[in-house]
Design an enzyme around this catalytic site. Sequence first.
Site, PDB file in Angstrom:
ATOM      1  N   CYS A  64       5.878  -0.498   6.876  1.00 49.70           N
ATOM      2  CA  CYS A  64       5.555   0.699   6.101  1.00 49.70           C
ATOM      3  C   CYS A  64       6.770   1.071   5.250  1.00 49.70           C
ATOM      4  CB  CYS A  64       5.209   1.833   7.058  1.00 49.70           C
ATOM      5  SG  CYS A  64       4.822   3.383   6.236  1.00 49.70           S
ATOM      6  N   LEU A  65       6.517   1.440   4.009  1.00 53.69           N
ATOM      7  CA  LEU A  65       7.620   1.810   3.117  1.00 53.69           C
ATOM      8  C   LEU A  65       8.354   3.056   3.612  1.00 53.69           C
ATOM      9  CD1 LEU A  65       5.987   1.128  -0.371  1.00 53.69           C
ATOM     10  CD2 LEU A  65       7.672  -0.259   0.840  1.00 53.69           C
ATOM     11  N   HIS A 119      -2.042   7.627   7.100  1.00 58.53           N
ATOM     12  CA  HIS A 119      -1.050   8.488   6.441  1.00 58.53           C
ATOM     13  C   HIS A 119      -1.697   9.802   5.996  1.00 58.53           C
ATOM     14  CE1 HIS A 119       2.615   6.165   6.263  1.00 58.53           C
ATOM     15  NE2 HIS A 119       2.007   5.108   5.771  1.00 58.53           N
ATOM     16  N   GLY A 136       0.826  -1.201   0.000  1.00 52.96           N
ATOM     17  CA  GLY A 136       0.000   0.000   0.000  1.00 52.96           C
ATOM     18  C   GLY A 136       0.856   1.244   0.000  1.00 52.96           C
ATOM     19  N   HIS A 166      -4.286   1.615   7.699  1.00 54.43           N
ATOM     20  CA  HIS A 166      -2.901   2.091   7.775  1.00 54.43           C
ATOM     21  C   HIS A 166      -2.689   3.259   6.794  1.00 54.43           C
ATOM     22  CE1 HIS A 166       1.631   1.255   7.912  1.00 54.43           C
ATOM     23  NE2 HIS A 166       1.489   2.049   6.868  1.00 54.43           N
ATOM     24  N   GLU A 167      -3.147   3.081   5.554  1.00 57.10           N
ATOM     25  CA  GLU A 167      -2.943   4.128   4.537  1.00 57.10           C
ATOM     26  C   GLU A 167      -3.787   5.363   4.840  1.00 57.10           C
ATOM     27  OE1 GLU A 167      -0.438   3.692   2.824  1.00 57.10           O
ATOM     28  OE2 GLU A 167      -0.267   1.526   3.058  1.00 57.10           O
ATOM     29  N   GLN A 174       2.990   9.865   1.410  1.00 58.55           N
ATOM     30  CA  GLN A 174       4.334   9.271   1.434  1.00 58.55           C
ATOM     31  C   GLN A 174       5.206   9.697   0.257  1.00 58.55           C
ATOM     32  OE1 GLN A 174       2.469   5.206   2.177  1.00 58.55           O
ATOM     33  NE2 GLN A 174       4.474   4.959   3.108  1.00 58.55           N
TER      34      GLN A 174
HETATM   35 NI    NI Z   1       2.721   3.168   5.588  1.00 55.44          NI
END
Ligand code: NI
Length: 167
Positions: free
Chosen positions: A91-92, A137, A46, A133-134, A51
């Site tokens: 998470c990236l 963000h 995701g 989660h997204e 991000q």
């Molecule tokens: Ni993330």
Amino acid sequence: MALLKILQYPDERLHTVAAKVPEVTDKIRTLVHNMAETMYAAPGVGLAATQVDVHQCVIVIDASDTHDLLHVLINPEITAAIGESDCEEGCLSVPGIFEKIRRAEQITVEALNFNGDPFILEAKGLLAVCIQHEMDHLIGKIFVEYLSQLKQTRVLRKLKKQQRSVM
Ligand code: NI
């Protein structure tokens, strides 16, 4: 198409609250394409626009085993949430850190799709976790911020060490 640069925690820009997309234009569709390409290349399940330093409510997710089920959620809103489950998340923007976070087990989300059409999605399991989660963000919240202060300090220390070792 282009790969986008992913902001790394604790970059302050990750705390920006995203604005609603007023209209799904070609510019937004290009963003979606590039976000999807960036997510698959990472690889990740995701990615939120936050991000990649674009502060608009756009999310791409592919939580499938086959990596061929892309969900595009523009201006997502959770309209119902049931149950609780603890799931290990990564998470990236926080590479190498995996922590158990408590989320709703099952959610109903309303959003706009790639064409700007509204849709309703019922999600559970990994997909439900990813969406929550997204969406965090988009309001400037990173998953590690659910952890205790002590654990957050450890995470920051570990990230600093990692960054030093790649430089
Ligand atoms: Ni993330």
